[in-house]
Motif scaffolding. Structure first.
Motif, PDB file in Angstrom:
ATOM      1  N   ASP A 186       0.679  -1.268   0.029  1.00  0.00           N
ATOM      2  CA  ASP A 186       0.278   0.184  -0.345  1.00  0.00           C
ATOM      3  C   ASP A 186       0.644   0.912  -0.225  1.00  0.00           C
ATOM      4  N   GLU A 187       1.956   1.766   0.613  1.00  0.00           N
ATOM      5  CA  GLU A 187       2.735   2.455   0.526  1.00  0.00           C
ATOM      6  C   GLU A 187       4.026   2.512  -0.722  1.00  0.00           C
ATOM      7  N   GLY A 188       4.138   1.779  -1.669  1.00  0.00           N
ATOM      8  CA  GLY A 188       4.626   2.000  -3.062  1.00  0.00           C
ATOM      9  C   GLY A 188       5.251   0.714  -3.213  1.00  0.00           C
ATOM     10  N   THR A 189       6.701   0.634  -3.279  1.00  0.00           N
ATOM     11  CA  THR A 189       7.508  -0.311  -3.731  1.00  0.00           C
ATOM     12  C   THR A 189       8.390  -0.577  -2.577  1.00  0.00           C
ATOM     13  N   TYR A 190       8.826  -1.658  -2.280  1.00  0.00           N
ATOM     14  CA  TYR A 190      10.358  -2.396  -1.455  1.00  0.00           C
ATOM     15  C   TYR A 190      10.549  -3.453  -1.724  1.00  0.00           C
ATOM     16  N   LYS A 191      12.065  -3.427  -1.311  1.00  0.00           N
ATOM     17  CA  LYS A 191      12.822  -5.029  -1.907  1.00  0.00           C
ATOM     18  C   LYS A 191      12.846  -6.120  -0.980  1.00  0.00           C
ATOM     19  N   ASN A 192      12.630  -7.147  -1.374  1.00  0.00           N
ATOM     20  CA  ASN A 192      13.285  -8.472  -0.856  1.00  0.00           C
ATOM     21  C   ASN A 192      13.694  -8.538  -0.875  1.00  0.00           C
ATOM     22  N   GLN A 193      14.368  -8.692   1.074  1.00  0.00           N
ATOM     23  CA  GLN A 193      15.548  -9.229   1.487  1.00  0.00           C
ATOM     24  C   GLN A 193      16.032 -10.123   1.991  1.00  0.00           C
ATOM     25  N   ASN A 194      15.143 -11.306   1.417  1.00  0.00           N
ATOM     26  CA  ASN A 194      14.925 -12.705   2.402  1.00  0.00           C
ATOM     27  C   ASN A 194      15.436 -13.544   0.940  1.00  0.00           C
ATOM     28  N   ALA A 195      17.122 -14.103   1.502  1.00  0.00           N
ATOM     29  CA  ALA A 195      18.063 -14.319   0.572  1.00  0.00           C
ATOM     30  C   ALA A 195      17.834 -15.996   0.176  1.00  0.00           C
ATOM     31  N   ILE A 196      18.661 -15.817  -1.285  1.00  0.00           N
ATOM     32  CA  ILE A 196      17.382 -17.077  -1.460  1.00  0.00           C
ATOM     33  C   ILE A 196      18.737 -18.132  -2.109  1.00  0.00           C
ATOM     34  N   GLY A 197      18.682 -19.073  -1.858  1.00  0.00           N
ATOM     35  CA  GLY A 197      19.913 -20.121  -1.822  1.00  0.00           C
ATOM     36  C   GLY A 197      20.173 -20.667  -3.198  1.00  0.00           C
ATOM     37  N   ILE A 198      21.157 -20.300  -3.286  1.00  0.00           N
ATOM     38  CA  ILE A 198      22.183 -20.006  -5.111  1.00  0.00           C
ATOM     39  C   ILE A 198      22.527 -21.815  -5.044  1.00  0.00           C
ATOM     40  N   PRO A 199      22.736 -22.247  -6.491  1.00  0.00           N
ATOM     41  CA  PRO A 199      23.506 -23.519  -6.400  1.00  0.00           C
ATOM     42  C   PRO A 199      24.629 -23.183  -7.515  1.00  0.00           C
ATOM     43  N   ASP A 200      26.038 -23.882  -7.295  1.00  0.00           N
ATOM     44  CA  ASP A 200      27.085 -23.809  -7.774  1.00  0.00           C
ATOM     45  C   ASP A 200      26.732 -24.655  -9.252  1.00  0.00           C
ATOM     46  N   ILE A 201      26.442 -25.832  -9.164  1.00  0.00           N
ATOM     47  CA  ILE A 201      25.762 -26.495 -10.556  1.00  0.00           C
ATOM     48  C   ILE A 201      24.668 -26.671 -10.730  1.00  0.00           C
ATOM     49  N   LEU A 202      23.258 -26.294 -11.565  1.00  0.00           N
ATOM     50  CA  LEU A 202      22.502 -26.119 -11.749  1.00  0.00           C
ATOM     51  C   LEU A 202      21.866 -26.972 -13.113  1.00  0.00           C
ATOM     52  N   ASP A 203      21.197 -28.414 -12.475  1.00  0.00           N
ATOM     53  CA  ASP A 203      20.536 -29.034 -13.554  1.00  0.00           C
ATOM     54  C   ASP A 203      19.215 -28.617 -13.710  1.00  0.00           C
ATOM     55  N   LEU A 204      18.672 -28.224 -15.090  1.00  0.00           N
ATOM     56  CA  LEU A 204      17.479 -28.397 -15.719  1.00  0.00           C
ATOM     57  C   LEU A 204      17.315 -30.237 -16.753  1.00  0.00           C
ATOM     58  N   THR A 205      18.079 -30.726 -16.590  1.00  0.00           N
ATOM     59  CA  THR A 205      17.725 -31.652 -17.790  1.00  0.00           C
ATOM     60  C   THR A 205      16.142 -32.245 -16.885  1.00  0.00           C
TER      61      THR A 205
END
Length: 231
Positions: A76-95
């Motif tokens: 309601d007040e506008g925009t804000y930044k989502n600072q909930n950290a997301i886990g990042i993989p070194d190897i990403l498998d899309l198979t």
């Protein structure tokens, strides 16, 4: 089939969760297998406002995969930044998302993290952007490739004993400031022959050998290759 596209760059735009831990893999899974609601009559069951899971597949992947994390939220007040950290993989498998994933021995589609962009600041509309990159390995160099943290014109060697790939650290920290990951670049890992089953490798090798023999024989008959030459 889904088209991997972020503007002109092939990839994903992901929305990290705000209320609980999240990972890149989980966010991609939500996007590829999304929960949907139709406002029209469902052609399968005839029910209006029916809920269903839409499953997408990928026909082909790019050499470089771009993943953009949408950290801008709205209230309601506008925009804000989502600072909930997301886990990042070194190897990403899309198979598992490939259109041929149901095959007996699907070709693996895996990516290696090489570059990241970060944002510092609590406001989504202001702050400071920096980046981290993976440099080339020197000839005969042992161990992982060097990595660097780039802040404006300053470039720092970046190493982390507890992280095989420091680009997976989120948020990154520099001079007492936290930098939240906003964009990632992965490079496709080209699968080698070791990824094939032994029987298939042997059959393919035999077929290639037969083709070479046939080619040599044809060139000999045509007088283009001396018999003393083995290739």
């Amino acid at each position: 089939m889904t088209q991997l596209s972020v503007n002109e760059h092939p990839g994903f735009i992901l929305n990290p969760l705000e209320d609980r831990p999240d990972t890149i893999e989980a966010a991609i899974n939500r996007q590829m297998n999304g929960f949907r609601t139709t406002s029209d009559l469902c052609r399968a069951c005839g029910v209006k406002d029916a809920s269903y899971t839409e499953m997408s597949t990928i026909d082909a992947t790019p050499e470089y995969l771009r993943i953009q994390l949408s950290l801008v939220g709205f209230d309601d007040e506008g925009t804000y930044k989502n600072q909930n950290a997301i886990g990042i993989p070194d190897i990403l498998d899309l198979t598992q998302y490939m259109s041929n994933s149901e095959a007996e021995n699907p070709w693996p589609v895996r990516y290696k993290l090489i570059t990241a962009t970060y944002h510092a600041g609590e406001d989504a509309n202001s702050g400071h952007y920096v980046s981290a990159v993976t440099g080339p390995k020197e000839k005969f160099q042992k161990g992982p490739a060097p990595q660097y943290f780039c802040v404006d014109e300053d470039i720092y060697d970046w190493e982390g004993e507890d992280y095989p790939n420091v680009l997976t650290i989120n948020p990154a920290e520099h001079n007492g400031m936290d930098f939240d990951t906003t964009m990632l670049f992965y490079v496709r890992i080209e699968p080698g022959r070791e990824n094939l089953k032994p029987q298939e490798t042997a059959e393919e090798t035999a077929e290639e050998a037969d083709a070479v023999v046939e080619t040599i024989a044809e060139r000999v008959r045509a007088g283009k290759l001396g018999r003393q030459c083995k290739r």
